[in-house]
Design a protein around this motif. Structure first.
Motif, PDB file in Angstrom:
ATOM      1  N   PHE B  61       0.855  -1.326   0.538  1.00 46.91           N
ATOM      2  CA  PHE B  61       0.008  -0.049   0.282  1.00 46.91           C
ATOM      3  C   PHE B  61       0.751   1.334  -0.418  1.00 46.91           C
ATOM      4  N   ARG B  62       2.230   0.714   0.641  1.00 47.36           N
ATOM      5  CA  ARG B  62       2.813   2.656   1.467  1.00 47.36           C
ATOM      6  C   ARG B  62       3.426   2.579  -0.924  1.00 47.36           C
ATOM      7  N   HIS B  63       3.973   2.092  -1.046  1.00 40.63           N
ATOM      8  CA  HIS B  63       4.796   1.278  -1.755  1.00 40.63           C
ATOM      9  C   HIS B  63       3.934   1.914  -2.815  1.00 40.63           C
ATOM     10  N   MET B  64       2.865   1.932  -3.680  1.00 41.45           N
ATOM     11  CA  MET B  64       1.662   1.997  -4.614  1.00 41.45           C
ATOM     12  C   MET B  64       1.856   3.654  -3.910  1.00 41.45           C
ATOM     13  N   TYR B  65       1.738   4.012  -3.205  1.00 46.10           N
ATOM     14  CA  TYR B  65       1.115   5.587  -3.314  1.00 46.10           C
ATOM     15  C   TYR B  65       2.869   6.292  -3.484  1.00 46.10           C
ATOM     16  N   LEU B  66       4.358   5.721  -2.527  1.00 45.87           N
ATOM     17  CA  LEU B  66       4.764   6.199  -2.994  1.00 45.87           C
ATOM     18  C   LEU B  66       5.474   6.340  -4.863  1.00 45.87           C
ATOM     19  N   GLN B  67       4.860   5.475  -5.797  1.00 42.14           N
ATOM     20  CA  GLN B  67       5.238   5.517  -7.161  1.00 42.14           C
ATOM     21  C   GLN B  67       3.235   6.308  -8.018  1.00 42.14           C
ATOM     22  N   ASP B  68       2.871   7.077  -7.738  1.00 42.14           N
ATOM     23  CA  ASP B  68       1.585   7.338  -7.363  1.00 42.14           C
ATOM     24  C   ASP B  68       0.729   6.664  -8.105  1.00 42.14           C
ATOM     25  N   LEU B  69       0.468   5.399  -7.562  1.00 38.75           N
ATOM     26  CA  LEU B  69      -0.379   4.021  -7.898  1.00 38.75           C
ATOM     27  C   LEU B  69      -1.546   4.382  -7.249  1.00 38.75           C
ATOM     28  N   PHE B  70      -1.761   5.250  -6.215  1.00 36.11           N
ATOM     29  CA  PHE B  70      -2.681   5.595  -4.723  1.00 36.11           C
ATOM     30  C   PHE B  70      -3.511   6.296  -5.473  1.00 36.11           C
ATOM     31  N   MET B  71      -4.861   5.978  -4.952  1.00 33.13           N
ATOM     32  CA  MET B  71      -6.231   6.805  -5.841  1.00 33.13           C
ATOM     33  C   MET B  71      -7.160   6.673  -4.355  1.00 33.13           C
TER      34      MET B  71
END
Lengths: 490, 302
Positions: B61-71
């Motif tokens: 979850f955290r790394h999805m955010y870092l890689q701008d994949l979070f929504m």
């Protein structure tokens, strides 16, 4: 600059449809999972120029342009900046990056520009380095090593934009190899980060960047040795002070800092800084937001590292000082509400929340008593059907309660734990069956009425069936319970 | 779920009564006094290494955010996590060792257990549909006294409850059932006992394959016999356990040995839906104190 309140879909290009985006995310997620299992989970961040955001149809220059630009820069002149801008754009291309670092003296040139007297050139040079740092090739990151002492020096400077770029560049190249990390540590990255955070503490963008760099630094396997110097530099208390989210700026800096506090080996230091109370109360307010459904700010991104932090802190805090450390922050009810709120939206975070609850209730009779008096047990019982470790952890919490006192067992029985157990005893997962037997034992031993109640609910046939279970330990427990405690009563 | 190598447990609960008078600590005292108590639970602080599986999704979850994949959920109707992370509900599983049936509801579990694992003969592991039929079975099949008495007097009891008539042979009883009580001639629970066939040497392998074939969720429609096979190493030498044919379909008592050799024919005839085996560990058999369950102690080794 990325901010949570802006929708950014920068993941490698412009996705045309929702479906494409979903597929891409799913693939990415799978890759991340595998990377974590291989202990190679690393991410980099790319800071984009604000005025470039509108350039969506820009043609990325090819490799040849890199060589041309380099030659033009190399031959001197006063128009260096004019060439540096396109160079930084050109360096977004992975093959251009590789070409560039292979050119003779290319890094030397960049470093020279980075440290030269022209401030605008410095900025552009650091942009070029930043693009290079984002590469996935470890050779590229290693090629940036000559620049690192200067980048570190600039961290104590005053230019915020420039500092931000330095920080992200350093953060990107950190995880690529142990050599790079060692070099950076020897060059004093941690004191530099601490100083930078202190100087720029009011600029949340810089704080976020520094938090990111620190997080990257601590990702290595032997992070422990690296964590300790950070403590000496006073970073724990600094980062704690950033934890409360800024209403205007958003959650991002708090998120980075919270991840730092999640490192287990910092626990003792953090406890001494009063972290348990601070993180606990923050968790309470954020948890309330989640429970109310206010998640459009991405607040779960902050809840996750805070849960880690509080869970770790609770596991390190001696039982007798627990409540003084918490300083009146009541975590029991908010954590329960959080588990229930997360169970359908983010079940894995729900599991982590249950873990924190376990650590809270393990040796605290007050917390266990609160669970009962605040009528939270029925809500926990509703979580017992859910698998993937959620029901095991929740049952563990209930077991903690049952273990404390016989009266608690009686109350738990009144609240319906026995009938829940007759269901969990039939589950396919051996962990939950074993734990259910343990809880059942504690309940039955505490009162003969409970044994009778269990029998009247049809519990005997369940135990009899369990006597035929393939696991010897499970069989032993069921037999013991039947023979010593249930059948003897008759 | 809790991987031992990554899990550091600090069992601080031990003998320390850290919370003073409030924590009674009666459990530890009680447990130590009772001999052979296998229960070991103590509340424990769980210190998990950061690579622990529990944290996997949070990290991703955290790394999805870092890689701008979070929504976040509000945007674009995409929830933060893809479907394969959605919640799943625990299955229920039949406890009987070797029976691999799983169920999604409690009702299915109950029905399965009550239909197939009750009223099981200790000696030959057959499952009968009721306590009464089990009693009759045990008497007629495993009671040598019965065999002796049957030579001189009417011993075969009519299967219909309340009728009470007895007959000299099982064939006579069968005729009675057909004539008077209108039973079908091939009623499953009245089969003649024939001589047992020789044991098969290759029991294990056949059992294993049939086990695999029977992995489906059991719906237990119609009553079928549950045949037990000796599978675990412990029980291999158990002479009291009869080894049976691999014919799960053998509802016919009589062709006992026949079915051992020709399972195929039986399959066609009966078409039961599922088959399973369960293994009773030799140290366990319900004693007299048991309220319900398995009966018949003949040949059981204690």
């Amino acid at each position: 600059m990325w901010r949570l309140n802006k929708v950014r879909h920068k993941a490698g290009g412009h996705a045309n449809s929702l479906e494409e985006l979903r597929t891409k995310r799913r693939e990415k997620e799978r890759a991340l999972r595998q990377a974590r299992r291989d202990r190679q989970l690393v991410s980099k961040r790319l800071l984009r120029n604000e005025d470039e955001e509108q350039d969506t149809m820009e043609v990325t220059p090819g490799e040849q342009d890199v060589v041309t630009l380099f030659q033009k820069l190399h031959h001197g002149g006063t128009e260096k900046e004019a060439f540096l801008r396109p160079l930084s754009k050109a360096l977004r291309n992975p093959s251009a990056q590789l070409t560039f670092i292979k050119l003779e003296n290319s890094m030397h040139l960049l470093v020279g520009l980075l440290t030269g007297s022209d401030a605008r050139c410095r900025l552009q040079a650091v942009r070029c380095l930043h693009e290079l740092s984002h590469s996935t090739h470890t050779s590229v990151a290693s090629a940036c090593l000559p620049a690192t002492p200067y980048l570190l020096t600039y961290l104590s400077g005053q230019s915020t934009k420039f500092t931000e770029l330095c920080l992200y560049t350093l953060g990107n190249i950190c995880p690529d190899s142990e050599t790079v990390k060692e070099r950076l540590l020897a060059q004093g990255i941690i004191p530099a980060l601490a100083g930078c955070m202190q100087n720029h503490r009011h600029n949340l963008a810089v704080v976020e960047a520094a938090g990111f760099a620190l997080f990257q630094l601590l990702q290595s396997k032997d992070a422990v040795q690296k964590v300790i110097p950070s403590v000496r530099s006073g970073l724990p208390s600094q980062l704690l002070s950033v934890l409360t989210p800024d209403p205007d700026f958003g959650l991002a800096p708090a998120i980075e800092c919270a991840w730092y506090t999640g490192f287990f080996h910092l626990c003792t230091f953090l406890i001494n800084c009063g972290a348990l109370r601070q993180c606990g109360s923050l968790l309470v307010s954020l948890g309330g937001a989640v429970a109310d459904g206010n998640t459009d700010q991405g607040v779960e991104l902050l809840v996750c590292p805070l849960l880690r932090c509080v869970g770790n802190l609770l596991s390190s805090c001696p039982a007798e000082t627990l409540h003084s450390q918490l300083g009146g922050v009541d975590l029991v009810a908010p954590l329960c509400e959080l588990v229930v709120a997360l169970i359908h939206t983010l079940p894995t975070l729900a599991r982590e929340t249950a873990w924190v609850l376990n650590n809270l209730t393990a040796h605290s009779t007050e917390s266990c008593s609160a669970l009962l008096t605040l009528n939270l047990v029925p809500r926990l019982l509703e979580l017992l059907p859910f698998s993937q470790g959620i029901n095991t952890m929740v049952l563990r919490v209930l077991a903690n309660v049952a273990h404390k006192k016989k009266e608690f067992c009686i109350q738990l029985a009144e609240l319906g734990l026995l009938s829940a157990l007759t269901a969990t005893l039939k589950m396919a997962d051996q962990d939950i069956v074993t734990l259910s037997l343990e809880v059942l034992f504690m309940m039955i031993v505490s009162s003969p009425q409970i044994a009778e109640q269990f029998v009247s609910q049809g519990g005997l046939s369940v135990l009899e069936a369990i006597q035929y279970n393939s696991d010897g330990e499970v069989r032993r427990r069921a037999t013991y319970l039947l023979e010593q405690h249930i059948l003897r009563e008759k | 779920m809790l991987q031992p190598d990554l899990l550091q447990l600090m069992a601080m609960g031990g003998s320390q009564t850290r919370n003073g008078d409030e924590e009674e600590g009666f459990r530890e005292a009680a447990e130590q006094q009772e001999e052979g108590n296998p229960f070991t639970f103590n509340p424990q602080l769980l210190r998990l290494h950061r690579d622990h599986e529990l944290f996997e999704d949070g990290d991703v979850f955290r790394h999805m955010y870092l890689q701008d994949l979070f929504m976040s959920e509000a945007e674009d109707d995409i929830s933060p996590l893809p479907p394969d992370l959605f919640l799943s509900v625990s299955e229920f599983g039949c406890h009987i060792s070797g029976c691999r049936a799983v169920f999604s509801t409690l009702d299915e579990y109950e029905h399965h257990y009550n239909s197939l694992h009750r009223h099981v003969c200790c000696s030959c592991r057959r499952s009968l549909p009721s306590a009464r039929l089990l009693d009759i079975h045990i008497q007629e099949w495993h009671d040598s006294l019965f065999t002796i008495l049957a030579q001189k007097q009417d011993m075969y009891l009519c299967l219909v409850e309340g009728c009470g008539q007895k007959f000299r042979t099982s064939q006579q009883r069968k005729d009675h059932l057909i004539r008077l009580h209108k039973y079908p001639p091939d009623f499953r629970f009245d089969k003649n006992r024939k001589e047992k066939g020789t044991r098969e040497a290759s029991r294990e392998q056949r059992t294993n394959t049939t086990m695999e074939a029977a992995d489906d969720v059991c719906r237990s429609e119609g009553v079928c016999e549950v045949m037990c096979s000796v599978e675990s190493n412990q029980l291999e030498q158990e002479e009291s356990m009869e080894t049976h044919a691999s014919s799960e379909e053998a509802a016919q008592f009589e062709d006992f040995s026949a079915s051992a050799q020709t399972p195929e024919t039986n399959t066609e005839q009966l078409k039961p839906k599922y088959s399973y085996r369960f293994v009773v560990p030799k140290t366990v058999c319900f004693g007299h104190g048991s309220v319900r369950g398995f009966r018949g102690q003949r040949g059981r080794r204690k």
